[in-house]
Design an enzyme around this catalytic site. Structure first.
Site, PDB file in Angstrom:
ATOM      1  N   ASP A   1       0.834  -1.199   0.000  1.00  0.00           N
ATOM      2  CA  ASP A   1       0.000   0.000   0.000  1.00  0.00           C
ATOM      3  C   ASP A   1       0.871   1.251   0.000  1.00  0.00           C
ATOM      4  OD1 ASP A   1      -2.197  -1.635   0.205  1.00  0.00           O
ATOM      5  OD2 ASP A   1      -2.318  -1.461   2.393  1.00  0.00           O
TER       6      ASP A   1
HETATM    7  N1  URA Z   1      -1.407  -5.907   3.868  1.00  0.00           N
HETATM    8  C1  URA Z   1      -1.865  -4.638   3.848  1.00  0.00           C
HETATM    9  O1  URA Z   1      -2.901  -4.339   4.399  1.00  0.00           O
HETATM   10  N2  URA Z   1      -1.144  -3.716   3.197  1.00  0.00           N
HETATM   11  C2  URA Z   1       0.034  -3.985   2.598  1.00  0.00           C
HETATM   12  O2  URA Z   1       0.671  -3.082   2.030  1.00  0.00           O
HETATM   13  C3  URA Z   1       0.505  -5.308   2.638  1.00  0.00           C
HETATM   14  C4  URA Z   1      -0.235  -6.255   3.271  1.00  0.00           C
END
Ligand code: URA
Length: 239
Positions: free
Chosen positions: A105
């Site tokens: 993310d």
């Molecule tokens: N899980 C999440 O919620 N975000 C990420 O970036 C990776 C795994």
């Protein structure tokens, strides 16, 4: 696959797209012996593309980079509005077709593999390969045994997401833990922990299969994988 010729030239590391357009406009590029025009497309696998009469190689060399992703960049190759992780790379590496193998993310930090090896990336990310990924997480609230149990049995979230069993190892500070995932659904850890009433405050990927985030890499820094890392990654991906 048909693509704009400037895109092919840029992916092969020959020139930026804009420079490639200028080369095409100048009549320096030909496809199967016929001078190309701006807007023409070609298939890099099937067609013979030449620059000044010399064939461009069929495929750019394979490249594998470990990046310490900082927060604030999206794990994509292009985005109309937001900066992408590719902006951390020098120009010559922006043109060889690198993409992130698995997304983090925008606000997540940590280990990101950038490669132009689609086969390896695809295999590595296939859930049946069981390539574990581990994350350091800090949450609001305190994690306890009920959370560990819920993770280990495989959760079904309120929004219908069915999760494979996952690891949750609570650390000395009970708002911190190491999460181990075998899959990578959209916002998965955030959704799993939100469903436990303990929203994520901070998330960082530490490992992906045999790859460990190099502690010498500061946020935003990258380096090529070592021979040993490459061998271990190929083994994990079965290629
Ligand atoms: N899980 C999440 O919620 N975000 C990420 O970036 C990776 C795994």
């Amino acid at each position: 696959m048909e693509e704009r010729i400037q895109k092919i030239l840029s992916r092969h590391g020959i020139a930026s797209r804009r420079q490639a357009e200028a080369m095409i406009a100048a009549g320096r590029v030909a496809v199967n012996g016929v001078a190309a025009h701006l807007g023409d497309t070609a298939d890099a696998e099937q067609d013979e593309i030449t620059l000044d009469g010399h064939p461009i190689s069929q495929a750019p060399p394979k490249c594998y980079l470990m990046l310490h992703k900082p927060a604030g960049l999206v794990s994509a190759t292009e985005d109309p509005k937001q900066p992408t992780v590719l902006e951390l790379l020098p120009d010559h590496l922006k043109r060889v077709g690198l993409f992130p193998a698995g997304r983090l993310d925008k606000d997540t930090e940590g280990l990101l593999l950038l490669t132009n090896d689609g086969v390896l990336a695809h295999r590595l990310l296939a859930p049946r390969r069981h390539v574990d990924k581990t994350y350091f997480v800090q949450v609001e609230g305190q994690l306890d045994e009920t959370d560990v149990e819920a993770f280990s049995t495989g959760m079904t979230l309120g929004d219908g997401l069915v999760c494979m069993p996952a690891g949750l190892e609570v650390l000395g500070q009970p708002d911190t833990a190491i999460v181990t995932l075998r899959e990578g659904k959209y916002h998965q850890i955030k959704r799993m922990l939100a469903s436990r009433g303990k929203p994520v405050r901070y998330l960082k990927r530490l490992t992906m299969g045999p790859l460990k985030l190099d502690p010498a890499l500061k946020r935003g820094e990258w380096r090529p994988l070592t021979e040993e890392e490459m061998a271990a990654l190929r083994l994990a991906a079965g290629v």
